[in-house]
Write an enzyme that holds these catalytic residues in place. Structure first.
Site, PDB file in Angstrom:
ATOM      1  N   CYS A 160      30.656   8.260  -4.988  1.00 53.07           N
ATOM      2  CA  CYS A 160      30.780   7.002  -5.731  1.00 53.07           C
ATOM      3  C   CYS A 160      30.607   7.247  -7.224  1.00 53.07           C
ATOM      4  CB  CYS A 160      29.731   5.993  -5.267  1.00 53.07           C
ATOM      5  SG  CYS A 160      30.254   5.021  -3.838  1.00 53.07           S
TER       6      CYS A 160
ATOM      7  N   CYS B 180      12.761  27.231  13.309  1.00 53.10           N
ATOM      8  CA  CYS B 180      12.240  25.852  13.278  1.00 53.10           C
ATOM      9  C   CYS B 180      11.481  25.567  14.574  1.00 53.10           C
ATOM     10  CB  CYS B 180      13.383  24.845  13.166  1.00 53.10           C
ATOM     11  SG  CYS B 180      14.515  25.090  11.793  1.00 53.10           S
TER      12      CYS B 180
ATOM     13  N   CYS C  72      30.649  -2.692  -6.916  1.00 49.70           N
ATOM     14  CA  CYS C  72      31.420  -2.638  -5.666  1.00 49.70           C
ATOM     15  C   CYS C  72      30.601  -3.150  -4.473  1.00 49.70           C
ATOM     16  CB  CYS C  72      31.869  -1.222  -5.375  1.00 49.70           C
ATOM     17  SG  CYS C  72      32.972  -0.538  -6.622  1.00 49.70           S
TER      18      CYS C  72
ATOM     19  N   CYS D 146      26.448   0.475  -9.090  1.00 52.12           N
ATOM     20  CA  CYS D 146      26.653   0.427  -7.637  1.00 52.12           C
ATOM     21  C   CYS D 146      27.035  -0.989  -7.230  1.00 52.12           C
ATOM     22  CB  CYS D 146      25.375   0.815  -6.892  1.00 52.12           C
ATOM     23  SG  CYS D 146      24.698   2.414  -7.339  1.00 52.12           S
TER      24      CYS D 146
ATOM     25  N   ASP E 225       0.819  -1.215   0.000  1.00 56.84           N
ATOM     26  CA  ASP E 225       0.000   0.000   0.000  1.00 56.84           C
ATOM     27  C   ASP E 225       0.854   1.267   0.000  1.00 56.84           C
ATOM     28  OD1 ASP E 225      -2.153  -1.658   0.116  1.00 56.84           O
ATOM     29  OD2 ASP E 225      -2.636  -1.286   2.215  1.00 56.84           O
TER      30      ASP E 225
ATOM     31  N   CYS F  50       9.990  24.493   4.058  1.00 57.75           N
ATOM     32  CA  CYS F  50       9.684  25.189   5.311  1.00 57.75           C
ATOM     33  C   CYS F  50      10.160  26.635   5.244  1.00 57.75           C
ATOM     34  CB  CYS F  50      10.387  24.505   6.484  1.00 57.75           C
ATOM     35  SG  CYS F  50       9.337  23.359   7.391  1.00 57.75           S
TER      36      CYS F  50
END
Lengths: 140, 276, 109
Positions: free
Chosen positions: B129, B192, B97, B94, B69, B237
């Site tokens: 990477c 905040c 390695c 990816c 869901d 925000c």
């Protein structure tokens, strides 16, 4: 900011009061047209079709709904406040015993979700639910 | 306020929900996650941490309880495809390695972290990477590919408690993040803390303010139907309080990410969580 | 072809004859409604999955007509009665003419 339990209770109570006061607005004509197209103007019964939708949707983009109508051959779902009222039509096969289905729909604003079921005997059933679509805290 | 308000708010949500759970527990696929824990000692004004899941309506909450869901899982699947896809001049994926993505279990809980005197987030590690070892272009911080990858890697830590390092060489970054957290900015002159510490559990218009926890990121939002990075959320925000947002991937947001992660120490990683 | 379209279905592997089982399906698709505008004010053309069909051993379970009001990544949950062992066949039809299919076997004892 201190917010007492009492204040919160009052806030909750008033929002519930508002919810129960809210009268369902009259159907938009576009939705009426679509109902007429589906039913051919036949009379709409109630009781054999169940429509489950949240009273308040946190976001109109993804509103879960469920329809259930034992004995239905098909159910069409409309949203009377959307730019296009049609949402989906479910045609049930023999193997769908319960004649029920769930999906997620878009609602552009607070409005009625209306489901119409065509029953095996050719009669029609209707169910509707008013869904309040909220606006996020910062307008976002 | 705090405990009482939250309990009440969730009671109200559950009472009005057709999808109400038996209890107010975050039970994902039969596993109960730590979504309410005691606040770490460095938090002076908060006693209990609550996952953002607790502040959502029953319908939104339900989306996170079953992986089929959960719409965020679509993007985790995309991450799996990307993980095995060769990209760049070195002919590597990816997987070349990192054979098993499962080996990343625990990484999400410890990021951001200090490496060679720099604070690095998961996005930095992914791009390092890509550019250093794969010979591929860096992905944009909040791009679809990046959030699918950080979602997949974060998902390996799901259920594990957040545990970022805030002492030693991390101290100065953490303190900078803390300063940003409490500094009022923008036309609305808000920090905040004004929403997410002083007023969590309270309605802001038709929405419940949460504690602003980031243990579920990247998070699937109903609003934009995709995975959202931590920095993209910070940016949102800041725009909402009419401030000029810092740059995604910049030092300010990384320091803030470390500080806010430390305000969620002990909460289970929920990646990919579902929010409104 | 629309990019990143991938069907997902959840069907139990086993059931008893006559059982009613729950099926969940989801297909990743942006479901562009035709109501949105791009940065230059031009309407982004509609591009949706317009039909979803689930059959079991050639017998229909559900056939859904989708409109643009169905959410991104269309999700359906429904019941099916399984009289015998067999295969579910799920089909999604895209506005652009593409058809996406997936099949799931179930053993009924």
């Amino acid at each position: 900011m201190e917010l007492s339990r009492r204040k919160l209770l009052a806030m909750g109570a008033s929002s519930i009061a508002l919810m129960s006061l809210g009268t369902l607005p009259a159907f938009a004509s576009k939705a009426d047209d679509e109902i007429a197209k589906f039913t051919g103007g036949a009379e709409l019964g109630e009781g054999a079709l169940e429509l489950t939708a949240p009273e308040i949707a946190e976001n109109g983009n993804t509103v879960p709904i469920e329809i259930s109508a034992p004995g239905a051959v098909s159910v069409t779902v409309l949203a009377d406040g959307n730019p296009v009222p049609n949402v989906a039509t479910f045609n049930f096969g023999k193997l769908n015993a319960s004649r029920s289905a769930s999906t997620r729909i878009r609602l552009s604003k607070t409005q009625n979700v209306i489901a119409i079921a065509k029953m095996e005997d050719g009669s029609f059933q209707m169910a509707k639910a008013n869904v309040k679509v909220t606006i996020g805290g910062c307008g976002g | 306020m705090g405990m009482k308000a939250i309990t009440f708010v969730s009671a109200l949500v559950f009472a009005s929900s057709a999808y109400a759970q038996d209890s107010n527990q975050l039970n994902v696929e039969g596993e109960i996650y730590a979504s309410t824990v005691a606040a770490p000692s460095h938090m002076e004004n908060v006693d209990t941490l609550y996952s953002g899941w607790h502040f959502r309506s029953g319908e939104t909450q339900a989306l996170q309880l079953d992986d089929f869901d959960n719409p965020g899982m679509v993007f985790i699947d995309q991450g799996i495809d990307l993980f095995g896809k060769v990209d760049g001049s070195e002919g590597k994926s990816c997987e070349s390695c990192h054979e098993n993505v499962e080996d990343f279990a625990g990484l999400r809980t410890a990021l951001p972290r200090v490496e060679n005197g720099e604070l690095v987030a998961m996005e930095d590690l992914v791009n390092e990477c890509r550019t250093e070892r794969m010979g591929a272009d860096a992905w944009k911080w909040s791009s679809t590919n990046m959030t699918a990858m950080t979602g997949l890697i974060g998902f390996q830590s799901r259920g594990m408690p957040m545990s970022v390092k805030i002492d030693g060489d991390a101290t100065k970054f953490w303190e900078k993040g803390k300063e940003l957290y409490y500094t009022r900015v923008g036309q609305l002159d808000m920090a905040c803390s004004n929403c997410h510490e002083d007023n969590y559990g309270v309605m802001i218009r038709a929405d419940h303010l949460s504690q602003g926890q980031i243990n579920g990121f990247p998070t699937y939002r109903l609003k934009n139907a995709k995975l959202n990075s931590v920095h993209a959320r910070f940016k949102g925000c800041m725009s909402n309080i009419r401030a000029t947002p810092f740059k995604e991937g910049g030092n300010e947001f990384k320091a803030l990410e470390l500080y806010i992660a430390s305000r969620g120490q002990g909460l289970a990683v929920e990646t990919p969580s579902v929010r409104n | 072809m629309a990019s990143g379209v991938k069907p997902r279905v959840k069907v139990p592997k086993k059931a008893s004859a006559g059982d009613v089982i729950t099926i969940k399906t989801l297909i990743s698709h942006k479901m562009e409604s035709g109501q949105r505008k791009d940065g230059d004010g031009n309407v982004i053309p509609r591009s949706i999955i317009n039909r979803f069909v689930a059959d079991f051993n050639g017998e229909n379970v559900i056939d859904v007509t989708l409109e643009p009001a169905i959410s991104t990544n269309p999700y359906f949950q429904f019941d099916a009665m399984v009289p015998e062992s067999g295969e579910f066949h799920f089909t999604w039809y895209d506005d652009d003419g593409d058809v996406y299919e997936t099949k799931k076997k179930i053993t009924v004892s």
